[in-house]
Enzyme design. Structure first.
Site, PDB file in Angstrom:
ATOM      1  N   HIS A  41      -4.384   4.466  -2.120  1.00 52.21           N
ATOM      2  CA  HIS A  41      -4.879   3.458  -3.070  1.00 52.21           C
ATOM      3  C   HIS A  41      -6.115   3.914  -3.846  1.00 52.21           C
ATOM      4  O   HIS A  41      -6.970   3.109  -4.193  1.00 52.21           O
ATOM      5  CB  HIS A  41      -5.144   2.123  -2.350  1.00 52.21           C
ATOM      6  CG  HIS A  41      -3.883   1.492  -1.835  1.00 52.21           C
ATOM      7  ND1 HIS A  41      -3.134   0.615  -2.578  1.00 52.21           N
ATOM      8  CD2 HIS A  41      -3.208   1.665  -0.674  1.00 52.21           C
ATOM      9  CE1 HIS A  41      -2.068   0.240  -1.883  1.00 52.21           C
ATOM     10  NE2 HIS A  41      -2.087   0.875  -0.723  1.00 52.21           N
ATOM     11  N   THR A  42      -6.189   5.190  -4.092  1.00 50.66           N
ATOM     12  CA  THR A  42      -7.291   5.714  -4.909  1.00 50.66           C
ATOM     13  C   THR A  42      -6.868   5.929  -6.354  1.00 50.66           C
ATOM     14  O   THR A  42      -7.717   5.980  -7.240  1.00 50.66           O
ATOM     15  CB  THR A  42      -7.805   7.053  -4.342  1.00 50.66           C
ATOM     16  OG1 THR A  42      -6.675   7.870  -4.042  1.00 50.66           O
ATOM     17  CG2 THR A  42      -8.641   6.843  -3.093  1.00 50.66           C
ATOM     18  N   ASP A  43      -5.557   6.061  -6.611  1.00 48.83           N
ATOM     19  CA  ASP A  43      -5.140   6.462  -7.976  1.00 48.83           C
ATOM     20  C   ASP A  43      -5.521   5.427  -9.029  1.00 48.83           C
ATOM     21  O   ASP A  43      -6.095   5.757 -10.064  1.00 48.83           O
ATOM     22  CB  ASP A  43      -3.657   6.884  -8.056  1.00 48.83           C
ATOM     23  CG  ASP A  43      -2.648   5.820  -7.693  1.00 48.83           C
ATOM     24  OD1 ASP A  43      -3.056   4.715  -7.257  1.00 48.83           O
ATOM     25  OD2 ASP A  43      -1.435   6.084  -7.858  1.00 48.83           O
TER      26      ASP A  43
ATOM     27  N   GLY B 136      12.828   2.106  -1.328  1.00 45.59           N
ATOM     28  CA  GLY B 136      11.910   1.117  -0.742  1.00 45.59           C
ATOM     29  C   GLY B 136      11.207   1.593   0.505  1.00 45.59           C
ATOM     30  O   GLY B 136      10.759   0.798   1.321  1.00 45.59           O
TER      31      GLY B 136
ATOM     32  N   LEU C 285       8.585   6.607  -0.521  1.00 44.85           N
ATOM     33  CA  LEU C 285       8.685   8.011  -0.938  1.00 44.85           C
ATOM     34  C   LEU C 285       8.937   8.113  -2.443  1.00 44.85           C
ATOM     35  O   LEU C 285       9.302   9.169  -2.950  1.00 44.85           O
ATOM     36  CB  LEU C 285       9.799   8.729  -0.160  1.00 44.85           C
ATOM     37  CG  LEU C 285       9.598   8.767   1.356  1.00 44.85           C
ATOM     38  CD1 LEU C 285      10.777   9.459   2.031  1.00 44.85           C
ATOM     39  CD2 LEU C 285       8.300   9.475   1.720  1.00 44.85           C
TER      40      LEU C 285
ATOM     41  N   ASP D 126       2.548   8.901  -8.305  1.00 41.13           N
ATOM     42  CA  ASP D 126       3.942   9.190  -7.968  1.00 41.13           C
ATOM     43  C   ASP D 126       4.636  10.010  -9.055  1.00 41.13           C
ATOM     44  O   ASP D 126       5.280  11.030  -8.779  1.00 41.13           O
ATOM     45  CB  ASP D 126       4.712   7.878  -7.752  1.00 41.13           C
ATOM     46  CG  ASP D 126       4.040   6.988  -6.726  1.00 41.13           C
ATOM     47  OD1 ASP D 126       3.170   7.491  -5.997  1.00 41.13           O
ATOM     48  OD2 ASP D 126       4.385   5.796  -6.665  1.00 41.13           O
TER      49      ASP D 126
ATOM     50  N   TYR E 239      -0.026  -5.603  -3.375  1.00 43.54           N
ATOM     51  CA  TYR E 239      -0.546  -4.472  -4.159  1.00 43.54           C
ATOM     52  C   TYR E 239      -1.458  -4.931  -5.298  1.00 43.54           C
ATOM     53  O   TYR E 239      -2.596  -4.471  -5.433  1.00 43.54           O
ATOM     54  CB  TYR E 239       0.648  -3.686  -4.704  1.00 43.54           C
ATOM     55  CG  TYR E 239       0.307  -2.360  -5.328  1.00 43.54           C
ATOM     56  CD1 TYR E 239       0.230  -1.203  -4.555  1.00 43.54           C
ATOM     57  CD2 TYR E 239       0.079  -2.253  -6.688  1.00 43.54           C
ATOM     58  CE1 TYR E 239      -0.059   0.030  -5.135  1.00 43.54           C
ATOM     59  CE2 TYR E 239      -0.214  -1.032  -7.271  1.00 43.54           C
ATOM     60  CZ  TYR E 239      -0.271   0.106  -6.493  1.00 43.54           C
ATOM     61  OH  TYR E 239      -0.564   1.313  -7.072  1.00 43.54           O
TER      62      TYR E 239
HETATM   63  C1  GLA Z   1       2.254   3.245  -4.429  1.00 43.99           C
HETATM   64  C2  GLA Z   1       1.944   3.402  -5.916  1.00 43.99           C
HETATM   65  C3  GLA Z   1       0.962   4.548  -6.165  1.00 43.99           C
HETATM   66  C4  GLA Z   1      -0.258   4.437  -5.253  1.00 43.99           C
HETATM   67  C5  GLA Z   1       0.161   4.188  -3.808  1.00 43.99           C
HETATM   68  C6  GLA Z   1      -1.016   3.928  -2.896  1.00 43.99           C
HETATM   69  O1  GLA Z   1       2.958   4.347  -3.968  1.00 43.99           O
HETATM   70  O2  GLA Z   1       3.121   3.645  -6.629  1.00 43.99           O
HETATM   71  O3  GLA Z   1       0.604   4.587  -7.521  1.00 43.99           O
HETATM   72  O4  GLA Z   1      -1.121   3.439  -5.712  1.00 43.99           O
HETATM   73  O5  GLA Z   1       1.057   3.103  -3.711  1.00 43.99           O
HETATM   74  O6  GLA Z   1      -1.829   5.048  -2.799  1.00 43.99           O
END
Ligand code: GLA
Length: 394
Positions: A40-42, A127, A130, A177, A227
């Site tokens: 959750h840093t992006d 889901g 990945l 991602d 989220y």
């Molecule tokens: C999901 C989101 C990413 C990122 C992660 C948590 O995978 O698609 O953008 O925020 O959660 O790091």
């Protein structure tokens, strides 16, 4: 290209021929990803360290003379069709929205596309954290780029995918991602600065260890999950801290020192979210250093710390993830284990000594089954290449 991809491309081509009674002109693929660190840093404009993995979505395509797009999903056994000039989301075939979104965003960005028949053939579990969605987006984008002779920079393509997900599918995800799926490199982790999009491919010293992904089988719906709530809390924390860190635009800009000096001005929930993100960024920076000097033990400790912080401060864990990570950490030869992706279910990722990989699966499976009554699935992954075009025929 490795034999596995050649075989997958051959199968996808045959499936296309069967469905559309013609051979495809292009076969491309986009891989899934697993984040080794950077939870959750992006979307806080911070740092992440994912790898692209050797589970991918194949996309085969052939141009049409009209402006119609027909997409067949091998996994769902269904067709979804639309006209390029009127792309709307398909509530009956939600799986098609990732492709629809990418096509719409490519058109909006001014790229010229024509009609096409497309077949999607995915091996990324859906889901499970990945990023099957980013894999579809990058596979489709690579396919269309090749079919219609477009030149789109790698980073631009990743951004198109993210935009599709944010604006068309309606999930407010960060860039990790799509970036990992597009720019991953075999044997390397992708260190990414999510603000500047500068990145470094850091070699993974993998002679003695393996990346083992374990699927809890608990499916998580990102849209319905917490989220977006977490995103909002992070933004609120930045606002509250601004008087003490004037230049701050995102949690990425708050140093640990600034945070510690002012932590008490934040309400409890915001304080916990901010603390997680600020120290997680520090962990990603440290992890890059450790990878550079080949210290995988130290790296594994950071993975453990990342997971614990995601659970205690960011509060995105669940019973299943705890059972899996707990079981994994009890196995000798495990360097580190943490949740992958957004949390709330899905997969864990562990670094496991090569010789212990089978034993790991046996022990973790038994303990996880005992605790949850569910049999997990394991994927022993390698850090793989990002999205590519595999075959082009006239
Ligand atoms: C999901 C989101 C990413 C990122 C992660 C948590 O995978 O698609 O953008 O925020 O959660 O790091």
């Amino acid at each position: 290209m490795d034999d596995r991809l050649i075989t997958r491309a051959r199968n996808t081509r045959a499936r296309f021929q069967q469905v559309f009674s013609n051979p495809p002109q292009v076969v491309a693929y986009g891989p899934g990803r697993v984040d080794l660190l950077g939870s959750h840093t992006d979307y806080n404009e911070g740092f992440v360290l994912p790898v692209a993995i050797d589970l991918e979505v194949m996309a085969a395509g052939r141009k049409r003379k009209d402006r119609r797009i027909r997409i067949w999903s091998h996994n769902f056994g269904k067709l979804s069709a639309f006209i390029l000039d009127n792309i709307e989301s398909d509530t009956k075939a939600k799986w098609s929205n990732y492709a629809r979104g990418v096509i719409k965003c490519m058109l909006d960005a001014g790229y010229e596309l024509g009609g096409a028949d497309v077949l999607l053939d995915g091996a990324v579990p859906i889901g499970s954290g990945l990023s099957s969605s980013a894999a579809v987006e990058m596979a489709v984008a690579m396919l269309l780029q090749s079919l219609f002779d477009l030149e789109i920079a790698d980073t631009e393509l990743a951004l198109v995918g993210q935009k599709a997900e944010n604006q068309f599918v309606g999930i407010n995800t960060g860039i990790m991602d799509q970036f990992a799926s597009r720019l991953g490199k075999s044997g390397h982790a992708v260190f990414l600065d999510c603000r500047s999009l500068e990145f470094e491919l850091v070699p993974m010293p993998m002679e003695h260890v393996r990346i083992v992904v374990a699927d809890t089988m608990k499916r998580r719906g990102l849209v319905d999950s917490e989220y977006n709530l977490r995103r909002g809390q992070c933004e609120q924390a930045v606002e509250a801290l601004k008087p003490y860190a004037r230049e701050a635009r995102a949690l990425r800009d708050i140093t640990p020192e600034q945070f510690e000096e002012n932590r008490n001005i934040l309400p409890k929930a915001l304080r916990k979210r901010a603390e997680h993100v600020i120290y997680e960024n520090e962990r990603v920076l440290k992890a890059r250093e450790l990878l550079r000097i080949g210290d995988l033990d130290g790296f594994g400790n950071l993975m453990n710390a990342s997971h614990d912080s995601s659970r205690d401060l960011y509060e995105v864990s669940c019973i299943e993830l705890e059972a899996m990570v707990g079981a994994a950490r009890r196995v000798p030869g495990v360097l580190g284990s943490r949740m992958a992706g957004a949390g709330f279910g899905g997969c864990t990722v562990s670094l496991v000594e090569k010789d212990m990989v089978e034993e790991f699966q046996r022990l973790v499976s038994a303990e996880y089954y005992e605790k949850t009554g569910v049999k997990p699935i394991f994927y022993v992954c390698t850090a793989a290449d990002g999205a590519s075009v595999l075959e082009v025929r006239s």
